[in-house]
Design a protein around this motif. Structure first.
Motif, PDB file in Angstrom:
ATOM      1  N   ARG A  95      25.122  34.993  18.263  1.00 42.77           N
ATOM      2  CA  ARG A  95      24.540  35.876  19.278  1.00 42.77           C
ATOM      3  C   ARG A  95      23.042  36.031  19.033  1.00 42.77           C
ATOM      4  O   ARG A  95      22.598  36.088  17.883  1.00 42.77           O
ATOM      5  CB  ARG A  95      25.157  37.280  19.192  1.00 42.77           C
ATOM      6  N   LEU A 113      28.962  43.489  19.521  1.00 43.10           N
ATOM      7  CA  LEU A 113      28.483  42.528  20.528  1.00 43.10           C
ATOM      8  C   LEU A 113      27.494  41.531  19.937  1.00 43.10           C
ATOM      9  O   LEU A 113      27.487  40.363  20.315  1.00 43.10           O
ATOM     10  CB  LEU A 113      27.797  43.272  21.687  1.00 43.10           C
ATOM     11  N   TYR A 120      30.977  39.599  11.674  1.00 38.31           N
ATOM     12  CA  TYR A 120      31.610  39.699  12.990  1.00 38.31           C
ATOM     13  C   TYR A 120      33.128  39.579  12.864  1.00 38.31           C
ATOM     14  O   TYR A 120      33.876  40.399  13.404  1.00 38.31           O
ATOM     15  CB  TYR A 120      31.063  38.622  13.926  1.00 38.31           C
ATOM     16  N   THR A 306      32.946  47.598  33.063  1.00 35.46           N
ATOM     17  CA  THR A 306      33.594  46.351  33.483  1.00 35.46           C
ATOM     18  C   THR A 306      34.901  46.637  34.229  1.00 35.46           C
ATOM     19  O   THR A 306      35.114  46.137  35.336  1.00 35.46           O
ATOM     20  CB  THR A 306      33.883  45.467  32.256  1.00 35.46           C
ATOM     21  N   HIS A 373      25.430  33.282  24.124  1.00 35.06           N
ATOM     22  CA  HIS A 373      25.763  32.881  22.748  1.00 35.06           C
ATOM     23  C   HIS A 373      24.538  32.185  22.151  1.00 35.06           C
ATOM     24  O   HIS A 373      23.605  31.849  22.884  1.00 35.06           O
ATOM     25  CB  HIS A 373      26.901  31.864  22.740  1.00 35.06           C
ATOM     26  N   PRO A 433      37.496  35.550  33.821  1.00 36.31           N
ATOM     27  CA  PRO A 433      36.559  36.687  33.844  1.00 36.31           C
ATOM     28  C   PRO A 433      36.287  37.256  32.457  1.00 36.31           C
ATOM     29  O   PRO A 433      35.289  37.947  32.259  1.00 36.31           O
ATOM     30  CB  PRO A 433      37.291  37.718  34.705  1.00 36.31           C
ATOM     31  N   ARG A 439      34.572  34.114  21.174  1.00 32.76           N
ATOM     32  CA  ARG A 439      33.912  35.377  21.494  1.00 32.76           C
ATOM     33  C   ARG A 439      34.425  35.976  22.799  1.00 32.76           C
ATOM     34  O   ARG A 439      33.761  36.802  23.422  1.00 32.76           O
ATOM     35  CB  ARG A 439      32.395  35.186  21.592  1.00 32.76           C
ATOM     36  N   CYS A 441      36.570  38.233  25.470  1.00 32.91           N
ATOM     37  CA  CYS A 441      36.648  39.701  25.518  1.00 32.91           C
ATOM     38  C   CYS A 441      37.719  40.266  24.585  1.00 32.91           C
ATOM     39  O   CYS A 441      38.859  39.832  24.603  1.00 32.91           O
ATOM     40  CB  CYS A 441      36.948  40.123  26.952  1.00 32.91           C
TER      41      CYS A 441
HETATM   42  C1  HEM Z   1      37.701  43.850  33.787  1.00 37.42           C
HETATM   43  C2  HEM Z   1      37.247  44.233  32.624  1.00 37.42           C
HETATM   44  C3  HEM Z   1      36.479  43.380  31.652  1.00 37.42           C
HETATM   45  C4  HEM Z   1      35.829  42.190  31.846  1.00 37.42           C
HETATM   46  C5  HEM Z   1      35.690  41.395  33.139  1.00 37.42           C
HETATM   47  C6  HEM Z   1      35.257  41.797  30.566  1.00 37.42           C
HETATM   48  C7  HEM Z   1      34.540  40.633  30.352  1.00 37.42           C
HETATM   49  C8  HEM Z   1      33.988  40.276  29.142  1.00 37.42           C
HETATM   50  C9  HEM Z   1      33.197  39.091  28.926  1.00 37.42           C
HETATM   51  C10 HEM Z   1      32.901  38.020  29.966  1.00 37.42           C
HETATM   52  C11 HEM Z   1      32.804  39.097  27.630  1.00 37.42           C
HETATM   53  C12 HEM Z   1      31.872  38.080  26.950  1.00 37.42           C
HETATM   54  C13 HEM Z   1      32.576  36.873  26.444  1.00 37.42           C
HETATM   55  C14 HEM Z   1      31.604  35.926  25.762  1.00 37.42           C
HETATM   56  O1  HEM Z   1      30.539  36.331  25.311  1.00 37.42           O
HETATM   57  O2  HEM Z   1      31.897  34.734  25.700  1.00 37.42           O
HETATM   58  C15 HEM Z   1      33.327  40.297  27.020  1.00 37.42           C
HETATM   59  C16 HEM Z   1      33.118  40.662  25.712  1.00 37.42           C
HETATM   60  C17 HEM Z   1      33.574  41.825  25.164  1.00 37.42           C
HETATM   61  N1  HEM Z   1      34.375  42.767  25.760  1.00 37.42           N
HETATM   62 FE1  HEM Z   1      35.063  42.724  27.647  1.00 37.42          FE
HETATM   63  N2  HEM Z   1      35.565  42.763  29.642  1.00 37.42           N
HETATM   64  C18 HEM Z   1      36.318  43.742  30.245  1.00 37.42           C
HETATM   65  C19 HEM Z   1      36.839  44.880  29.643  1.00 37.42           C
HETATM   66  C20 HEM Z   1      36.669  45.233  28.337  1.00 37.42           C
HETATM   67  C21 HEM Z   1      37.255  46.406  27.703  1.00 37.42           C
HETATM   68  C22 HEM Z   1      38.195  47.406  28.379  1.00 37.42           C
HETATM   69  C23 HEM Z   1      36.799  46.424  26.408  1.00 37.42           C
HETATM   70  C24 HEM Z   1      37.069  47.420  25.325  1.00 37.42           C
HETATM   71  C25 HEM Z   1      38.201  47.736  24.881  1.00 37.42           C
HETATM   72  C26 HEM Z   1      35.963  45.266  26.225  1.00 37.42           C
HETATM   73  C27 HEM Z   1      35.321  44.945  25.049  1.00 37.42           C
HETATM   74  C28 HEM Z   1      34.592  43.792  24.852  1.00 37.42           C
HETATM   75  C29 HEM Z   1      33.904  43.479  23.612  1.00 37.42           C
HETATM   76  C30 HEM Z   1      33.861  44.360  22.365  1.00 37.42           C
HETATM   77  C31 HEM Z   1      33.288  42.233  23.807  1.00 37.42           C
HETATM   78  C32 HEM Z   1      32.433  41.459  22.813  1.00 37.42           C
HETATM   79  C33 HEM Z   1      33.255  40.444  22.087  1.00 37.42           C
HETATM   80  C34 HEM Z   1      32.394  39.603  21.163  1.00 37.42           C
HETATM   81  O3  HEM Z   1      31.200  39.761  21.100  1.00 37.42           O
HETATM   82  O4  HEM Z   1      32.959  38.751  20.513  1.00 37.42           O
HETATM   83  N3  HEM Z   1      35.900  44.565  27.412  1.00 37.42           N
HETATM   84  N4  HEM Z   1      34.054  40.996  27.964  1.00 37.42           N
END
Ligand code: HEM
Length: 496
Positions: A95, A113, A120, A306, A373, A433, A439, A441
């Motif tokens: 990142r 994040l 991580y 989100t 990334h 999505p 990495r 979600c």
């Molecule tokens: C419809 C709802 C949601 C969508 C569309 C969504 C989408 C995403 C996307 C596209 C990423 C980035 C993936 C990447 O970098 O390759 C992400 C990362 C992340 N999401 Fe979600 N998300 C949603 C809901 C949530 C919820 C409810 C949580 C918490 C519980 C959450 C926590 C996270 C975290 C902590 C990351 C970072 C993961 C990392 O850096 O490895 N997300 N999300």
């Protein structure tokens, strides 16, 4: 004179080539200009939004292309196949952590994040293991937490109906607090009243932070702009919002510490505070109060808008496509019956409803360009390309969801594309999505369960229609790190 002119032009051309030369091995892309890189091609691509401009350029330059953004070469991934091939690999999982992020993250890589490598992996594992113990990803516990929130949401909606039947409701950020409560029950063991002024004000700050920029916008290409014009770029306001939110979380943690009662841990904060105690005195430990603040901060940022934006889009599409709303309602009544409450067990019995939710996630593109990334630890090899360590990688999920060759009519809201013979659900791996690979979600299971339960409960109990005499709301989103619908009003009628 002519010779001098030709020589000068030749010299300038040589300087141009040297200045704009890409590093050897990078994927192809449009020819960059000195200083402004590929800004002209992005501006002339025929799209107003950065992710749509990347999509248009990818049609010409390929599903893995290089763009010069400011001073940096950025590799843009635009097809599911390329993403699937590379994003499961360690070296593609870094990142960015540049100056403006440092100012927001207490000058250290903290939270989740923007962590990478072993730190991580350790924090992701810890988060998932303990959130699971607290109900995250477990059907029954998650369902009961969501149903508490849904009960409050639907009761309040009914109270607003003066004649007991109908009300005009503004859907701007309508689900934010309700959705946050589900996550917060696990993290902090608390939920907030839906009219808690302090929380609503804090969520307005989260909203502002999510809308203050977008992946690939001008100030991300030219970070110097933030320093030169902190007011104009919103830098000042954003830093202030970061401070406010972090202070709120710090106070919450302090309160938790003060009421430590020797009882077993009830929420993630309790568990993490115990872990901090364990590592007291170890200056190399990542388990610190600063890390806990930033971890909660990242979960708040990633987890509330989100899901709630996706729900706002779902209701918007139901208003704009009433025949789809009627079909969903018919299926729900036929399968669940009006007397019963909907549970997650019904999911596989509701193919049409599931197809609608997949179409909502595809077309709304709530997180159109994921989170950038970087290539970490070593150079990355893909086919004939060699992408140097530290190169920024943009994951254009929008391109996958709007690929004309795959979807034929990507701009249309057409849930039937996910149904075989109108009955059997076809899962399509091109709906991503939540991203793909290492990495992807962390909250997908909570998000999917929340979307299903909120959406079905709302459509079962209420009908959503456009306001008579007003223009239909637009499907065009408000630009930000996450996309949301423009604020809209809907006439809500009680069905039962
Ligand atoms: C419809 C709802 C949601 C969508 C569309 C969504 C989408 C995403 C996307 C596209 C990423 C980035 C993936 C990447 O970098 O390759 C992400 C990362 C992340 N999401 Fe979600 N998300 C949603 C809901 C949530 C919820 C409810 C949580 C918490 C519980 C959450 C926590 C996270 C975290 C902590 C990351 C970072 C993961 C990392 O850096 O490895 N997300 N999300």
């Amino acid at each position: 004179m002519i010779v001098e002119g030709v020589l000068t032009l030749g010299f300038l051309f040589l300087v141009w080539i040297i200045v704009t030369k890409r590093k050897h091995g990078l994927p192809p892309g449009p020819m960059p200009f000195p200083v402004i890189g590929n800004l002209p091609q992005l501006a002339l691509s025929g799209a107003k939004r950065p992710y749509a401009a990347f999509h248009n350029l990818a049609k010409k330059h390929g599903n893995i292309m290089t763009l010069r953004m400011g001073a940096a070469d950025v590799v843009v991934l635009s097809s599911y196949e390329v993403m699937r091939d590379v994003l499961g690999k360690e070296e593609w999982s870094g990142r960015i952590f540049e100056e403006s992020l440092k100012a927001r993250y207490l000058n250290q890589r903290l939270g989740i994040l923007f962590l990478e490598g072993e730190a991580y992996k350790d924090q992701r594992r810890f988060l998932l293991r303990h959130l699971k113990d607290l109900g995250f990803g477990k059907q029954n516990s998650m369902e009961s937490m969501i149903s508490v929130e849904l009960h409050e949401l639907t009761s309040r909606l009914r109270q607003r109906m003066a004649d007991g039947r109908q009300a005009v409701v503004c859907m701007h950020n309508y689900f934010n607090l309700s959705v946050l409560n589900v996550l917060w029950s696990m993290i902090a063991g608390t939920r907030y009243s839906h009219d808690d002024e302090k929380l609503l004000a804090l969520l307005e700050h989260v909203d502002m932070l999510m809308k203050c920029g977008s992946v690939g916008n001008l100030s991300s290409m030219f970070p110097i702009l933030r320093k030169l014009a902190p007011k104009l770029t919103g830098e000042e306001k954003q830093l202030e919002a970061y401070k406010l939110l972090q202070n709120f979380l710090r106070e919450l943690i302090q309160e938790k510490k003060e009421i430590e009662d020797g009882n077993p841990e009830k929420c993630f904060l309790d568990i993490y505070l115990k872990e901090i105690d364990k590592f007291q005195g170890d200056s190399t430990s990542l388990y610190t109060e600063d890390q806990l603040v930033m971890l909660c901060f990242d979960m708040l940022l990633a987890g509330s808008e989100t899901t709630s934006n996706s729900l706002c889009f779902a209701i918007l599409y139901m208003m704009l496509y009433p025949q789809v709303q009627d079909e969903v309602h018919k299926e729900l009544v036929g399968v669940v019956g009006t007397a019963n409450t909907i549970s997650l067990d019904y999911r596989h019995k509701l193919p049409y409803t599931q197809a609608v939710l997949m179409e909502v996630l595809r077309l709304s593109n709530v997180s159109p360009a994921a989170i950038p990334h970087t290539i970490m630890e070593r150079d990355a090899i893909y086919k004939d390309y060699k992408i140097p360590k530290d190169t920024i990688v943009m994951i254009n999920l929008y391109s996958v969801h709007m690929n004309k060759e795959h979807w034929i009519d990507p701009e249309a809201f057409r849930p039937e594309r996910f149904l075989h013979n109108g009955r059997r659900l076809i899962k399509d791996e091109h709906v991503i999505p939540f991203g793909v690979g290492k990495r992807s979600c962390l909250g997908e299971s909570l998000a999917q369960s929340s979307l299903f339960l909120y959406f079905t409960t709302l459509v079962m109990n209420f009908k959503f229609e456009t306001v008579p005499g007003h223009l239909s709301p637009s499907e065009e989103p408000v630009l930000g790190f996450t996309l949301s619908p423009m604020p809209y009003n809907t006439v809500v009628t009680c069905r039962r």
